[in-house]
Design a protein around this motif. Sequence first.
Motif, PDB file in Angstrom:
ATOM      1  N   ILE A 135      -4.946   2.028  -6.679  1.00  0.00           N
ATOM      2  CA  ILE A 135      -3.759   2.429  -6.318  1.00  0.00           C
ATOM      3  C   ILE A 135      -2.849   2.448  -7.595  1.00  0.00           C
ATOM      4  O   ILE A 135      -1.533   1.990  -7.520  1.00  0.00           O
ATOM      5  CB  ILE A 135      -2.981   1.816  -5.242  1.00  0.00           C
ATOM      6  CG1 ILE A 135      -3.053   0.282  -5.197  1.00  0.00           C
ATOM      7  CG2 ILE A 135      -3.677   2.173  -3.797  1.00  0.00           C
ATOM      8  CD1 ILE A 135      -2.212  -0.229  -4.228  1.00  0.00           C
ATOM      9  N   LEU A 180       0.551  -1.244  -0.030  1.00  0.00           N
ATOM     10  CA  LEU A 180      -0.100  -0.073  -0.039  1.00  0.00           C
ATOM     11  C   LEU A 180       0.872   1.252  -0.053  1.00  0.00           C
ATOM     12  O   LEU A 180       1.107   1.873   1.055  1.00  0.00           O
ATOM     13  CB  LEU A 180      -0.908  -0.060   1.175  1.00  0.00           C
ATOM     14  CG  LEU A 180      -1.832  -1.156   1.494  1.00  0.00           C
ATOM     15  CD1 LEU A 180      -2.681  -1.192   2.779  1.00  0.00           C
ATOM     16  CD2 LEU A 180      -2.881  -1.295   0.172  1.00  0.00           C
ATOM     17  N   ARG A 184      -4.034  -2.720  -6.913  1.00  0.00           N
ATOM     18  CA  ARG A 184      -3.462  -1.923  -8.335  1.00  0.00           C
ATOM     19  C   ARG A 184      -3.998  -2.389  -9.435  1.00  0.00           C
ATOM     20  O   ARG A 184      -4.291  -1.573 -10.393  1.00  0.00           O
ATOM     21  CB  ARG A 184      -1.815  -2.430  -8.278  1.00  0.00           C
ATOM     22  CG  ARG A 184      -1.145  -1.767  -7.328  1.00  0.00           C
ATOM     23  CD  ARG A 184       0.463  -1.788  -7.524  1.00  0.00           C
ATOM     24  NE  ARG A 184       0.753  -3.282  -7.266  1.00  0.00           N
ATOM     25  CZ  ARG A 184       1.091  -3.664  -6.042  1.00  0.00           C
ATOM     26  NH1 ARG A 184       1.060  -2.898  -4.843  1.00  0.00           N
ATOM     27  NH2 ARG A 184       1.366  -5.031  -5.454  1.00  0.00           N
ATOM     28  N   GLN A 198      -0.870   3.004 -10.752  1.00  0.00           N
ATOM     29  CA  GLN A 198       0.472   3.831 -11.075  1.00  0.00           C
ATOM     30  C   GLN A 198       0.410   4.409 -12.560  1.00  0.00           C
ATOM     31  O   GLN A 198       1.357   5.241 -12.836  1.00  0.00           O
ATOM     32  CB  GLN A 198       1.726   2.968 -11.268  1.00  0.00           C
ATOM     33  CG  GLN A 198       1.969   2.494  -9.693  1.00  0.00           C
ATOM     34  CD  GLN A 198       2.081   3.534  -8.569  1.00  0.00           C
ATOM     35  OE1 GLN A 198       2.551   4.347  -8.613  1.00  0.00           O
ATOM     36  NE2 GLN A 198       1.130   3.085  -7.448  1.00  0.00           N
ATOM     37  N   VAL A 212      -4.121   4.491   4.421  1.00  0.00           N
ATOM     38  CA  VAL A 212      -3.512   4.944   3.065  1.00  0.00           C
ATOM     39  C   VAL A 212      -4.470   5.737   2.170  1.00  0.00           C
ATOM     40  O   VAL A 212      -5.656   5.788   2.028  1.00  0.00           O
ATOM     41  CB  VAL A 212      -3.949   3.729   2.640  1.00  0.00           C
ATOM     42  CG1 VAL A 212      -3.223   3.608   1.143  1.00  0.00           C
ATOM     43  CG2 VAL A 212      -3.400   2.452   3.142  1.00  0.00           C
ATOM     44  N   LEU A 262      -7.626   5.751  -0.025  1.00  0.00           N
ATOM     45  CA  LEU A 262      -8.455   4.637   0.082  1.00  0.00           C
ATOM     46  C   LEU A 262      -9.118   4.779   1.606  1.00  0.00           C
ATOM     47  O   LEU A 262      -8.629   5.124   2.400  1.00  0.00           O
ATOM     48  CB  LEU A 262      -7.549   3.365   0.325  1.00  0.00           C
ATOM     49  CG  LEU A 262      -6.850   2.819  -0.750  1.00  0.00           C
ATOM     50  CD1 LEU A 262      -5.983   1.657  -0.699  1.00  0.00           C
ATOM     51  CD2 LEU A 262      -8.020   2.610  -2.302  1.00  0.00           C
ATOM     52  N   ARG A 289      -9.621   9.941  -7.274  1.00  0.00           N
ATOM     53  CA  ARG A 289     -10.099   8.665  -7.728  1.00  0.00           C
ATOM     54  C   ARG A 289     -10.294   8.807  -9.123  1.00  0.00           C
ATOM     55  O   ARG A 289      -9.989   7.872 -10.016  1.00  0.00           O
ATOM     56  CB  ARG A 289     -11.478   8.230  -6.783  1.00  0.00           C
ATOM     57  CG  ARG A 289     -12.008   6.815  -7.410  1.00  0.00           C
ATOM     58  CD  ARG A 289     -10.959   5.650  -7.095  1.00  0.00           C
ATOM     59  NE  ARG A 289     -10.849   5.762  -5.477  1.00  0.00           N
ATOM     60  CZ  ARG A 289     -11.381   5.142  -4.616  1.00  0.00           C
ATOM     61  NH1 ARG A 289     -12.675   4.796  -5.065  1.00  0.00           N
ATOM     62  NH2 ARG A 289     -11.178   5.395  -3.438  1.00  0.00           N
TER      63      ARG A 289
END
Length: 692
Positions: free
Chosen positions: A396, A292, A391, A398, A313, A316, A441
């Motif tokens: 999350i 995370l 992910r 990238q 986090v 989140l 988001r």
Amino acid sequence: MTPEIYLDGNATSPVMPAAIAAAVRAMEDCYGNPSSSHTTGLQARALLDGARQRALRLLGVEQGSLMFNSGATEGIQTAVLSALCALRERRDAGQAIGSLLVYGATEHKAVPEALAHWNRLLGLNLALSKLPVDSDGRHDLPALRAVLPQTAMLCTMAANNETGVLSDIAGIEGLLEETGCGAYWMVDCVQALGKFRLRLARSRIDYAPFSGHKLYAPKGIGMLYVRQGAPFTPLIVGGGQESAQRSGTENMAGVAALDAVLAALEQGGVFRPHDVLCTFRERLAASLRRALPGVVFNAPFEHALPTTLNFSVPGLSSKELMDVFDAAGVRVSAGSACSAAKAAPSYVLQAMGVPDWRAASAIRMSFGPLADEACITRACERIERCGAALRASGLIAQGGSLPAQDGVLQLGSGGACSWLVHDAASRSCVVIDPQPEFSERILAHVRGLGYRAAAVLGTAPGAGLATLSRALTLAPGADAFGWRAGRADADAAGNGEQLALGGQLLRRVLIDGQAVYLLGHAVNGALPASAARHAFIGALAPQRLAGLVGADTLLCAASDAQQPFCSSLQAQAPADGLPPADLHLDPAALQDLLRRHPDAMLVDVRESHEHLVGEPLALSGGQVVSVPLGQLAGQIPAWMAAPVPLVFFCRSGNRSTRAAQCLRRLGYAQAYDLAGGMALGMVPTAALPLAA
């Protein structure tokens, strides 16, 4: 089934096998009433007395008393009642008692609630005063020094249940002695038992409650220590059991189970030593950091129990984290289990002054001193699986790493909503009614897909679209709704303007200063009302769309508080407001439906990251598909076109119930949900009894 990893030990613990065996022996062989004078009663009395003597030794109680009760809440109530009754008697006798009932700002809610309750009932009318804590969660000793001259009762805790932060008990005791304060002092020792050494007789503590279920004993058994000379008033009177301190026939099975746990503590070699527990915590923390990105730990490890981690986090929510952990078979909690159902930031973290986002999105991960190497290894593996799933689902991401998406996505549920329309062929999307809380988001989602944002639109003018538009590199020049000038086929009022999105068209219609966006596949280059499959209507009442959309066009509002997910002009809620009687299926009814309808579809409405880490259902018949709740509106038209029985399921049954109710309102008669969700409606995963 994969065994669960139980990391919610501060809420409760599994019962250790020796404690279960002891409770069974007490019920089978030592079932007498310890107040009876015959042999069976004397055997029970011997068990009771032996357990008490062991507890006294372990807690370092050379003098004073220790009574068995039902647990910490009863112990807290008894201590507060005893102290406040003594204060009233002293005040009635003309003695000065102080004007404040002081409690730590991070205390369990049972403490201030008990203080307020008995303060009111006894007519003391003292002021409740919240003692602040510093950024590490430890009591502010200078602030305590300032209020001690007015303090009648002081309530602190040995270790915090949410953060594991250890109080400076010696520092507090030093201030009490230094100032000569005669306040009664209660220390909540619930999280301390079995985690560090206690020597109560050598302390100034007047009352110390304990709860067995925090350390591998059953629920419903606890203890209260009362210092010799401290005032005492029984909360329960009657037959005079427990030396008249707590009447009622003793819970012998609970006492025997607790005694077995205390015996393991006394003998040593069963529970992990402190340095091993610290190593376990470091391993969990390392896995969280890998899984995370940006994780922040909310309490310093050097001042906390080695069995507790509290973290947040960025980006989140605690619900999202809890859901993905739960799907992976890792049980954690959002703060205190007693308040987990309340959607509010942690008051403990707020008292520590952490940023609001951390207080609102914190997760507590806690284990007990029976945790072993294998359990921690499995926990670390699953934590990293959860990170990979987050992910893969874009939470999350990238950048550029998500699979292509088509259709309609809703962000938010039970309140304000944002909508995204995707087109995989053109790798483009449109954002409608972006809510500020979803901006990050949305950015992460669009960038993770690698899509081009064709527009950021609002159904109301001046809805603050510019910031997100710039972040998505949209050129300036849009009107107050985010719509680009020069769209074709518009009338003088701006109605009929169209935006191509791959093979679909998005058509804007203005109604009394509000925009409605119709979405569907083009018919001869245009989008007639009959071809609109979705209508994004903002805050407009559905009846305002009559004549503009078809009866079965899905109406997607900017808030779903009243009509979850979507509605239509023909949608109908039950006349009595109650769900249909056949909506919920138990496991037997589900199997019967699958036998009668082998073409039935079981729809997992959990988020995609939950689905990725969860295990497939073991059912005979039916096809299992994943349609996260936010994608429900995009999937409904296909279901309506080729209806088969749909059974929605999720973790607890809450989300699946809302999905099934939405379909029923739209006229889909064969929509159901699995009662109790996967937690109750399916065979539970096998537990690892010593993993807490």
